[in-house]
Design a protein around this motif. Structure first.
Motif, PDB file in Angstrom:
ATOM      1  N   LYS A 182       0.864  -1.187   0.000  1.00 49.76           N
ATOM      2  CA  LYS A 182       0.000   0.000   0.000  1.00 49.76           C
ATOM      3  C   LYS A 182       0.899   1.236   0.000  1.00 49.76           C
ATOM      4  O   LYS A 182       1.685   1.439   0.916  1.00 49.76           O
ATOM      5  N   SER A 210       0.740   5.196   0.120  1.00 49.55           N
ATOM      6  CA  SER A 210      -0.183   6.311   0.333  1.00 49.55           C
ATOM      7  C   SER A 210       0.192   7.475  -0.576  1.00 49.55           C
ATOM      8  O   SER A 210       1.327   7.568  -1.060  1.00 49.55           O
ATOM      9  N   VAL A 215      -1.644  -1.110  -4.012  1.00 56.72           N
ATOM     10  CA  VAL A 215      -2.821  -0.241  -3.930  1.00 56.72           C
ATOM     11  C   VAL A 215      -2.286   1.165  -3.711  1.00 56.72           C
ATOM     12  O   VAL A 215      -1.468   1.379  -2.809  1.00 56.72           O
ATOM     13  N   GLY A 230      -2.882   5.163  -2.799  1.00 53.15           N
ATOM     14  CA  GLY A 230      -3.788   6.091  -2.134  1.00 53.15           C
ATOM     15  C   GLY A 230      -3.960   7.354  -2.974  1.00 53.15           C
ATOM     16  O   GLY A 230      -3.509   7.425  -4.118  1.00 53.15           O
ATOM     17  N   THR A 263      -6.740   8.685  -7.101  1.00 55.61           N
ATOM     18  CA  THR A 263      -5.828   7.530  -7.006  1.00 55.61           C
ATOM     19  C   THR A 263      -5.481   6.988  -8.394  1.00 55.61           C
ATOM     20  O   THR A 263      -4.421   6.408  -8.588  1.00 55.61           O
ATOM     21  N   THR A 312      -8.290   3.738   1.200  1.00 53.89           N
ATOM     22  CA  THR A 312      -7.411   2.865   0.410  1.00 53.89           C
ATOM     23  C   THR A 312      -6.665   1.876   1.320  1.00 53.89           C
ATOM     24  O   THR A 312      -6.148   0.883   0.821  1.00 53.89           O
ATOM     25  N   ASP A 313      -6.621   2.126   2.621  1.00 53.63           N
ATOM     26  CA  ASP A 313      -6.066   1.114   3.534  1.00 53.63           C
ATOM     27  C   ASP A 313      -6.979  -0.114   3.550  1.00 53.63           C
ATOM     28  O   ASP A 313      -6.516  -1.254   3.482  1.00 53.63           O
ATOM     29  N   THR A 350      -9.017  -0.883   1.196  1.00 56.43           N
ATOM     30  CA  THR A 350      -8.859  -1.480  -0.139  1.00 56.43           C
ATOM     31  C   THR A 350      -7.651  -2.419  -0.142  1.00 56.43           C
ATOM     32  O   THR A 350      -7.706  -3.528  -0.671  1.00 56.43           O
ATOM     33  N   ALA A 351      -6.556  -1.945   0.450  1.00 56.54           N
ATOM     34  CA  ALA A 351      -5.323  -2.731   0.442  1.00 56.54           C
ATOM     35  C   ALA A 351      -5.528  -4.053   1.178  1.00 56.54           C
ATOM     36  O   ALA A 351      -5.097  -5.114   0.710  1.00 56.54           O
ATOM     37  N   MET A 357       1.009  -7.893   3.721  1.00 62.13           N
ATOM     38  CA  MET A 357       0.633  -6.575   3.224  1.00 62.13           C
ATOM     39  C   MET A 357       1.647  -5.584   3.790  1.00 62.13           C
ATOM     40  O   MET A 357       1.842  -5.526   4.999  1.00 62.13           O
ATOM     41  N   LYS A 393       2.607  -1.829   4.467  1.00 57.64           N
ATOM     42  CA  LYS A 393       2.057  -0.474   4.490  1.00 57.64           C
ATOM     43  C   LYS A 393       3.256   0.476   4.401  1.00 57.64           C
ATOM     44  O   LYS A 393       4.046   0.602   5.330  1.00 57.64           O
ATOM     45  N   ALA A 430      -9.387  -1.938   8.170  1.00 62.89           N
ATOM     46  CA  ALA A 430      -8.264  -2.563   7.466  1.00 62.89           C
ATOM     47  C   ALA A 430      -7.570  -3.581   8.380  1.00 62.89           C
ATOM     48  O   ALA A 430      -7.285  -4.710   7.972  1.00 62.89           O
TER      49      ALA A 430
END
Ligand code: UDP
Length: 241
Positions: free
Chosen positions: A10, A12, A49, A51, A79, A140-141, A143-144, A156, A158, A199
């Motif tokens: 992810k 951002s 993904v 952000g 995004t 979007t977190d 989403t991830a 995952m 971040k 998330a």
């Protein structure tokens, strides 16, 4: 051997904006892209993904008098702008990519199709997921976490601007303690602000470890994902303690 076979990263919007708060910093994106290219070359299957906080956030636009759902759609479109920029950066570094959007816009990207995304990764392409979940009122977190579960990701990541999770805000407290490992329950109980609660819950339910990494500091992605070094903070299950 890389530590993980398949990773969802992810990124951002603020990472893509570099030192600015808004817009795109292509030099910063190239720095992250160069590392991603190395991770990809090492054989890690990658999907991402992106952000959109560097463009606009629904909740901020709502404060300006725009209906929340409408503002969120605007955020999701932001995004897509980020994803297309990142796609170009990665392709120029020799990484084959596909962008898939949760809101159809076939002239610029593929629609999100789970099995197709899996196939792309098997064929060595990096898949960039854009337009969030396609629904307002999500982040979007989330989403991830959702895509990480759908893609059967082993982890995952971040990607942030901080080194990981601290017991309190390190910018406000000098004695804030760095935590190299946190359980999902601790993260939820303590309201750790790195990701939203939905998330975290999704990752916990699907047993996907979350690795919080500072992607602005050079070499972290390669160290963590290729060399297997224990950096950043890992959020994982209680049983593995
Ligand atoms: N967004 C949304 N639904 C989603 C994902 C995102 O409505 O499934 C909107 C929301 O308005 C959000 C914006 O897109 O503020 C940008 O995403 P986010 O704030 O998560 O970006 P980041 O903070 O990661 O840069």
């Amino acid at each position: 051997m890389p530590r993980y076979k398949r990773v969802l990263l992810k990124l951002s919007g603020e990472v893509l904006a570099g030192d600015s708060r808004f817009g795109l910093d292509f030099d910063a994106m190239r720095r992250v892209g160069t590392e991603l290219a190395e991770v990809h070359r090492a054989g890690v299957e990658l999907c991402m993904v992106v952000g959109g906080g560097n463009m606009l956030r629904g909740r901020d636009v709502e404060k300006l008098g725009i209906e929340r759902a409408q503002a969120d759609y605007m955020g999701m479109l932001g995004t897509v702008v980020n994803a297309l920029g990142l796609q170009d950066v990665l392709e120029k570094l020799g990484v084959p990519t596909r962008v898939q959007t949760a809101i159809e816009m076939r002239a610029v990207a593929e629609p999100y199709i789970r099995r197709r995304a899996l196939r792309h990764m098997e064929k060595g392409r990096v898949v960039i997921f854009a337009a969030g979940t396609g629904s307002p009122f999500f982040s979007t977190d989330t989403t991830a976490a959702l895509r990480a579960a759908e893609m059967n990701a082993d982890c995952m990541v971040k990607g942030t601007k901080v080194d990981g999770i601290y017991d309190r805000d390190p910018s406000a407290y000098k004695d804030a303690k760095f935590l190299s490992r946190v359980t999902y329950s601790e993260a939820l109980r303590d309201g750790i602000e790195v990701m939203d609660a939905s998330a975290f819950s999704l990752c916990r339910e699907n047993r996907i470890p979350i690795l919080v990494l500072n992607v602005r500091s050079q070499g972290t992605l390669v160290s963590a994902l290729v060399k297997g070094e224990r950096i950043g903070t890992i959020v994982e299950e209680e049983e593995t303690e």
